[in-house]
Design a protein around this motif. Sequence first.
Motif, PDB file in Angstrom:
ATOM      1  N   GLY A 385       0.817  -1.208   0.000  1.00  0.00           N
ATOM      2  CA  GLY A 385       0.000   0.000   0.000  1.00  0.00           C
ATOM      3  C   GLY A 385       0.850   1.258   0.000  1.00  0.00           C
ATOM      4  N   LYS A 386       1.916   1.251   0.785  1.00  0.00           N
ATOM      5  CA  LYS A 386       2.811   2.410   0.859  1.00  0.00           C
ATOM      6  C   LYS A 386       3.526   2.640  -0.465  1.00  0.00           C
ATOM      7  CE  LYS A 386       6.565   4.372   3.621  1.00  0.00           C
ATOM      8  NZ  LYS A 386       7.514   4.142   4.736  1.00  0.00           N
ATOM      9  N   ILE A 387       3.972   1.554  -1.102  1.00  0.00           N
ATOM     10  CA  ILE A 387       4.653   1.676  -2.399  1.00  0.00           C
ATOM     11  C   ILE A 387       3.711   2.247  -3.443  1.00  0.00           C
ATOM     12  CG2 ILE A 387       5.619   0.315  -4.308  1.00  0.00           C
ATOM     13  CD1 ILE A 387       6.831  -1.522  -2.084  1.00  0.00           C
ATOM     14  N   ALA A 388       2.463   1.783  -3.448  1.00  0.00           N
ATOM     15  CA  ALA A 388       1.476   2.314  -4.388  1.00  0.00           C
ATOM     16  C   ALA A 388       1.260   3.805  -4.150  1.00  0.00           C
ATOM     17  CB  ALA A 388       0.159   1.558  -4.249  1.00  0.00           C
ATOM     18  N   ALA A 389       1.213   4.206  -2.875  1.00  0.00           N
ATOM     19  CA  ALA A 389       1.029   5.615  -2.547  1.00  0.00           C
ATOM     20  C   ALA A 389       2.210   6.463  -3.018  1.00  0.00           C
ATOM     21  CB  ALA A 389       0.834   5.780  -1.037  1.00  0.00           C
ATOM     22  N   GLU A 390       3.414   5.893  -2.960  1.00  0.00           N
ATOM     23  CA  GLU A 390       4.617   6.625  -3.351  1.00  0.00           C
ATOM     24  C   GLU A 390       4.713   6.823  -4.855  1.00  0.00           C
ATOM     25  OE1 GLU A 390       7.788   4.302  -1.831  1.00  0.00           O
ATOM     26  OE2 GLU A 390       7.512   4.912   0.258  1.00  0.00           O
ATOM     27  N   LEU A 391       4.274   5.832  -5.632  1.00  0.00           N
ATOM     28  CA  LEU A 391       4.572   5.816  -7.064  1.00  0.00           C
ATOM     29  C   LEU A 391       3.373   6.056  -7.977  1.00  0.00           C
ATOM     30  CD1 LEU A 391       7.080   2.815  -7.070  1.00  0.00           C
ATOM     31  CD2 LEU A 391       7.620   5.239  -7.362  1.00  0.00           C
ATOM     32  N   ALA A 392       2.157   5.823  -7.473  1.00  0.00           N
ATOM     33  CA  ALA A 392       0.971   5.993  -8.321  1.00  0.00           C
ATOM     34  C   ALA A 392       0.335   7.353  -8.076  1.00  0.00           C
ATOM     35  CB  ALA A 392      -0.034   4.881  -8.047  1.00  0.00           C
ATOM     36  N   ASP A 393      -0.425   7.808  -9.076  1.00  0.00           N
ATOM     37  CA  ASP A 393      -1.177   9.052  -8.941  1.00  0.00           C
ATOM     38  C   ASP A 393      -2.609   8.778  -8.492  1.00  0.00           C
ATOM     39  OD1 ASP A 393       0.920  10.866 -10.020  1.00  0.00           O
ATOM     40  OD2 ASP A 393       0.603   9.654 -11.829  1.00  0.00           O
ATOM     41  N   LEU A 415      -4.626  -1.090   3.657  1.00  0.00           N
ATOM     42  CA  LEU A 415      -4.968   0.331   3.761  1.00  0.00           C
ATOM     43  C   LEU A 415      -4.076   1.163   4.674  1.00  0.00           C
ATOM     44  CD1 LEU A 415      -8.873   0.238   3.631  1.00  0.00           C
ATOM     45  CD2 LEU A 415      -7.237   0.703   1.794  1.00  0.00           C
ATOM     46  N   PRO A 416      -3.519   0.621   5.776  1.00  0.00           N
ATOM     47  CA  PRO A 416      -2.630   1.453   6.588  1.00  0.00           C
ATOM     48  C   PRO A 416      -1.456   2.038   5.818  1.00  0.00           C
ATOM     49  CG  PRO A 416      -3.298  -0.467   7.843  1.00  0.00           C
ATOM     50  CD  PRO A 416      -3.813  -0.668   6.447  1.00  0.00           C
ATOM     51  N   GLY A 417      -1.044   1.366   4.748  1.00  0.00           N
ATOM     52  CA  GLY A 417       0.045   1.894   3.931  1.00  0.00           C
ATOM     53  C   GLY A 417      -0.359   3.077   3.081  1.00  0.00           C
ATOM     54  N   LEU A 418      -1.675   3.240   2.866  1.00  0.00           N
ATOM     55  CA  LEU A 418      -2.190   4.342   2.047  1.00  0.00           C
ATOM     56  C   LEU A 418      -2.734   5.486   2.883  1.00  0.00           C
ATOM     57  CD1 LEU A 418      -3.990   2.041  -0.498  1.00  0.00           C
ATOM     58  CD2 LEU A 418      -2.427   3.848  -1.212  1.00  0.00           C
ATOM     59  N   GLU A 419      -3.242   5.156   4.056  1.00  0.00           N
ATOM     60  CA  GLU A 419      -3.881   6.161   4.882  1.00  0.00           C
ATOM     61  C   GLU A 419      -2.877   7.216   5.345  1.00  0.00           C
ATOM     62  OE1 GLU A 419      -5.517   3.602   7.830  1.00  0.00           O
ATOM     63  OE2 GLU A 419      -7.264   3.055   6.610  1.00  0.00           O
ATOM     64  N   GLY A 420      -3.319   8.461   5.262  1.00  0.00           N
ATOM     65  CA  GLY A 420      -2.451   9.564   5.674  1.00  0.00           C
ATOM     66  C   GLY A 420      -1.536  10.062   4.578  1.00  0.00           C
ATOM     67  N   THR A 421      -1.569   9.427   3.401  1.00  0.00           N
ATOM     68  CA  THR A 421      -0.751   9.890   2.276  1.00  0.00           C
ATOM     69  C   THR A 421      -1.584  10.816   1.400  1.00  0.00           C
ATOM     70  OG1 THR A 421      -1.385   8.095   0.755  1.00  0.00           O
ATOM     71  CG2 THR A 421       0.424   7.666   2.295  1.00  0.00           C
ATOM     72  N   ALA A 422      -0.919  11.479   0.473  1.00  0.00           N
ATOM     73  CA  ALA A 422      -1.605  12.450  -0.386  1.00  0.00           C
ATOM     74  C   ALA A 422      -2.286  11.794  -1.582  1.00  0.00           C
ATOM     75  CB  ALA A 422      -0.601  13.498  -0.879  1.00  0.00           C
ATOM     76  N   VAL A 423      -1.949  10.544  -1.882  1.00  0.00           N
ATOM     77  CA  VAL A 423      -2.493   9.913  -3.082  1.00  0.00           C
ATOM     78  C   VAL A 423      -3.976   9.589  -2.891  1.00  0.00           C
ATOM     79  CG1 VAL A 423      -1.890   7.544  -2.397  1.00  0.00           C
ATOM     80  CG2 VAL A 423      -2.102   8.113  -4.814  1.00  0.00           C
ATOM     81  N   PRO A 424      -4.820   9.941  -3.871  1.00  0.00           N
ATOM     82  CA  PRO A 424      -6.225   9.550  -3.780  1.00  0.00           C
ATOM     83  C   PRO A 424      -6.381   8.047  -4.079  1.00  0.00           C
ATOM     84  CG  PRO A 424      -5.820  10.731  -5.835  1.00  0.00           C
ATOM     85  CD  PRO A 424      -4.549  10.789  -5.047  1.00  0.00           C
ATOM     86  N   TYR A 425      -7.309   7.414  -3.375  1.00  0.00           N
ATOM     87  CA  TYR A 425      -7.526   5.984  -3.603  1.00  0.00           C
ATOM     88  C   TYR A 425      -8.977   5.633  -3.321  1.00  0.00           C
ATOM     89  CZ  TYR A 425      -7.363   5.281   1.492  1.00  0.00           C
ATOM     90  OH  TYR A 425      -7.612   5.323   2.833  1.00  0.00           O
TER      91      TYR A 425
END
Length: 482
Positions: A385-393, A415-425
Motif C-alpha cells: 500500500g505504501k509503495i502504491a502511494a509513493e509511485l501511483a497518482d 490500507l494502513p500503507g495508504l492512509e495519511g498519504t496524499a495519493v487519492p484511492y
Amino acid sequence: MKLKELLQGISVLSATADMEMEISNVSYDSRSTKPGELFVAMRGFETDGHAYIDKAVTAGAAAVLCERLPEVPAPYVQVENSRRALAVLGANFFGHPADTMTMAAVTGTNGKTTTTYLLKAILEQAAGAKVGLIGTNQNMIGNEILPTDRTTPESFELQRLVAGMRDAGCTHVVMEVSSHALALDRVYGVHYAVGIFTNLTQDHLDFHKTMEAYCDAKGILFQNCDVGVYNADDPWSERLMEGAACRKYSYGEREGADLRAENISLSASGVMFDAVVNSRRVPIKVGIPGGFMVYNTLDVLGAALALGISVENSARVLAGVPHVKGRVEVVPTPGKAYTVLIDYAHSPDGLRNVLSTVKGFAKGRTVALFGCGGDRDRTKRPKMGKIAAELADFVVVTSDNPRTEEPAAIIADILPGLEGTAVPYVVVENRVEAIHYCLDHAQPGDVIALCGKGHETYQEINHVKHHMDEREIVAAYLKKQG
C-alpha cells in the motif's frame, strides 16, 4: 519395475515389503492411488500423508514408503526422509532424464519467468537447441504448451515432465526453481549446468518466516550446479553465495562484476545498454520496458556465456524477443487515449518495479490497481500500500486471490500503507468491478496497471479457481461501451 530397483540410492531403515515385487507406479495422494502402486507418505503443512496410509492400502497400494511405521497392516519401506526419497524414486522410475540433458535453473523473488523465456529463446536461436521450459506461466516442450499448477512441480511429477522432454528430443531444460521447491526437496538430486539468482526481496515469509531462511532456501540451488550466475548488486548475494559449491559468475551495474551494464537507456519501448565483459563492449537492446529488465537481461547473458554462447550471439536474439505474457503486457484498447497493462507484480519489490516503469513513460496519471493474496505473508500488505502511494497518482485497492481469507480483511491490512498519504484511492472489493471503475474513470494519457494476476486466468476463492482473464474483462467492457 521391481521395488528393489525403484529404491536404488535410497537408505532404507527397515522394511517388510518384498523387494522383488513389481511396482506399477508411485503415488503420494491416497485419493489417486491405484492397485499395484507404491504409496509415499509425506509430512505436509496442512496434512500428514501418514494419516492416509489406510486409504491408500484400501485403494490397492502394493506397499507403503513412510517415515513412521504404518498403524495398519501393510508391506512397508521405512526411510528417514520421504520427500527426498520421492525425488530419488522419480529419477529411478523415469530413467534419470535430467542426466541426459543440459539443465539450467533460475531462482529469485522476481524476474524468474522473464529470464527463462529469454534464455530459452537464445538457446533455440543461437545454439539450435530444442528446449523444454518449466515455470509459472506454463510448461513447454519446444513450442508445445503444457499447463502448470505451480512454479516447480512436485519431484515425481518433475521427473515425469523432464522425461517427456527427453523423449521429445529436448537437449536443454530451462526451469524456474522456487524457494518452496528447494526447501521441500522437489528438485533434490537434480544437477544443473548453470544456476541463476535474480534478486531477493520480501515474499513468502508466511512459509520461510525470516528473510535469512528465505535466502538460505534459495542458496540450496548453488550447492547443485556447475556455474552460479548471481546479481552482484543484490544485498543478499553475499550470504546466498558464501557456501556455494560452484564456480561463481557475477553480473550487475557496479564496478567489479564479471558482466556489467553501462550507458543504460530506458524508454517505453524497452531498454538499451552496453554489456561489458573482459574489456569487450556489446550493445544490447530488448523490447521490454523497465529498469529491472537490465538485470533480467544481464543474468541471461551470463547464463548463456556459461553455456558457451557469446554475448554477441545472445544480443542478436534478444533484439527480437517478444513480450512475456503477464509481464508489463499491454492490453489492446482500440480508440482509447489511455493504456492498460497487466503485470504479475504481487510482492513489494515487484509492485515497485512495475509502477516505476510506468511512471517513466506515462504521459498522464499512473493508475495502480492491486490487491494481495490470501493465506500468504500478511506483513507485506501495508508495504505494498505504501509503495502504491509513493509511485501511483491514483490507486484502486481490490481483491487478488483471497483463497480462504475474507477479501475485506486482506484489504484492511493494505490500507494502513495508504492512509495519511496524499495519493487519492478507492476500495472496490470485486476485482471485475474494480477494473470497470478504472476504465470508467480513465483520463487521456493515463496508464492503468492491473497488478497481481499477470498470466493467471483465474481467481482462487476457498480452494476453487474461478475463470478470470483480465484481457477478456477489458475487451468485453470496451465492446459493451461501444
